[in-house]
Scaffold this motif. Sequence first.
Motif, PDB file in Angstrom:
ATOM      1  N   GLU A  39      32.495  28.585  41.612  1.00  0.00           N
ATOM      2  CA  GLU A  39      33.179  29.862  41.421  1.00  0.00           C
ATOM      3  C   GLU A  39      32.285  30.887  40.736  1.00  0.00           C
ATOM      4  OE1 GLU A  39      37.099  29.278  39.811  1.00  0.00           O
ATOM      5  OE2 GLU A  39      37.712  28.116  41.569  1.00  0.00           O
ATOM      6  N   SER A  40      31.354  30.441  39.920  1.00  0.00           N
ATOM      7  CA  SER A  40      30.380  31.359  39.327  1.00  0.00           C
ATOM      8  C   SER A  40      29.469  31.932  40.416  1.00  0.00           C
ATOM      9  CB  SER A  40      29.555  30.622  38.282  1.00  0.00           C
ATOM     10  OG  SER A  40      28.534  31.428  37.782  1.00  0.00           O
ATOM     11  N   LEU A  41      29.133  31.108  41.394  1.00  0.00           N
ATOM     12  CA  LEU A  41      28.262  31.514  42.494  1.00  0.00           C
ATOM     13  C   LEU A  41      28.986  32.389  43.518  1.00  0.00           C
ATOM     14  CD1 LEU A  41      25.503  31.114  43.984  1.00  0.00           C
ATOM     15  CD2 LEU A  41      26.542  29.106  45.048  1.00  0.00           C
ATOM     16  N   LEU A  42      30.209  31.980  43.915  1.00  0.00           N
ATOM     17  CA  LEU A  42      30.922  32.652  45.008  1.00  0.00           C
ATOM     18  C   LEU A  42      32.039  33.590  44.567  1.00  0.00           C
ATOM     19  CD1 LEU A  42      31.269  29.636  47.464  1.00  0.00           C
ATOM     20  CD2 LEU A  42      29.559  31.458  47.510  1.00  0.00           C
ATOM     21  N   GLY A  43      32.444  33.515  43.305  1.00  0.00           N
ATOM     22  CA  GLY A  43      33.562  34.319  42.831  1.00  0.00           C
ATOM     23  C   GLY A  43      34.869  33.573  43.025  1.00  0.00           C
ATOM     24  N   LYS A  44      35.967  34.291  42.847  1.00  0.00           N
ATOM     25  CA  LYS A  44      37.296  33.692  43.000  1.00  0.00           C
ATOM     26  C   LYS A  44      37.562  33.418  44.480  1.00  0.00           C
ATOM     27  CE  LYS A  44      42.118  34.347  42.059  1.00  0.00           C
ATOM     28  NZ  LYS A  44      43.174  35.012  41.410  1.00  0.00           N
ATOM     29  N   PRO A  45      38.072  32.224  44.825  1.00  0.00           N
ATOM     30  CA  PRO A  45      38.329  31.911  46.233  1.00  0.00           C
ATOM     31  C   PRO A  45      39.443  32.767  46.836  1.00  0.00           C
ATOM     32  CG  PRO A  45      39.070  30.110  44.823  1.00  0.00           C
ATOM     33  CD  PRO A  45      38.406  31.110  43.941  1.00  0.00           C
ATOM     34  N   THR A  46      39.360  32.962  48.138  1.00  0.00           N
ATOM     35  CA  THR A  46      40.375  33.686  48.884  1.00  0.00           C
ATOM     36  C   THR A  46      41.658  32.860  48.976  1.00  0.00           C
ATOM     37  OG1 THR A  46      38.600  34.636  50.214  1.00  0.00           O
ATOM     38  CG2 THR A  46      40.821  34.876  51.069  1.00  0.00           C
ATOM     39  N   ASP A  47      41.499  31.533  49.114  1.00  0.00           N
ATOM     40  CA  ASP A  47      42.651  30.651  49.285  1.00  0.00           C
ATOM     41  C   ASP A  47      42.294  29.251  48.804  1.00  0.00           C
ATOM     42  OD1 ASP A  47      45.295  30.034  50.391  1.00  0.00           O
ATOM     43  OD2 ASP A  47      44.179  28.855  51.869  1.00  0.00           O
ATOM     44  N   CYS A  48      43.250  28.564  48.195  1.00  0.00           N
ATOM     45  CA  CYS A  48      43.087  27.167  47.773  1.00  0.00           C
ATOM     46  C   CYS A  48      44.379  26.403  48.038  1.00  0.00           C
ATOM     47  CB  CYS A  48      42.788  27.066  46.279  1.00  0.00           C
ATOM     48  SG  CYS A  48      41.099  27.438  45.821  1.00  0.00           S
ATOM     49  N   SER A  49      44.232  25.121  48.351  1.00  0.00           N
ATOM     50  CA  SER A  49      45.378  24.241  48.494  1.00  0.00           C
ATOM     51  C   SER A  49      44.920  22.825  48.183  1.00  0.00           C
ATOM     52  CB  SER A  49      45.949  24.317  49.906  1.00  0.00           C
ATOM     53  OG  SER A  49      44.984  23.886  50.842  1.00  0.00           O
ATOM     54  N   GLY A  50      45.875  21.946  47.892  1.00  0.00           N
ATOM     55  CA  GLY A  50      45.507  20.566  47.635  1.00  0.00           C
ATOM     56  C   GLY A  50      46.637  19.755  47.066  1.00  0.00           C
TER      57      GLY A  50
END
Length: 84
Positions: A39-50
């Motif tokens: 997340e430091s590299l890519l930023g906040k994700p657009t979508d997550c599930s699990g």
Amino acid sequence: MSLRRLALLTFCVLLAACSKVNQENFAKLSAGMPRAEVESLLGKPTDCSGALGMSSCTWGDKNSFISVQYAGDRVVLFSGQGLK
């Protein structure tokens, strides 16, 4: 075109050019990497599930994206499409 519209258009173009969803950042991903580092590299994700300790997060849109699968908070798999 008004100066205000020109400034807004320029800002949008610059913002799109600064996307973190690119081949260079994809190449920095590795199995075992902690979620916080991703997340430091890519930023906040657009979508997550699990569920049950497994999760999947995606950055980008349907044309250009990076997808990362986690076990706990560590990367186990990752893929990308349409990266430049």
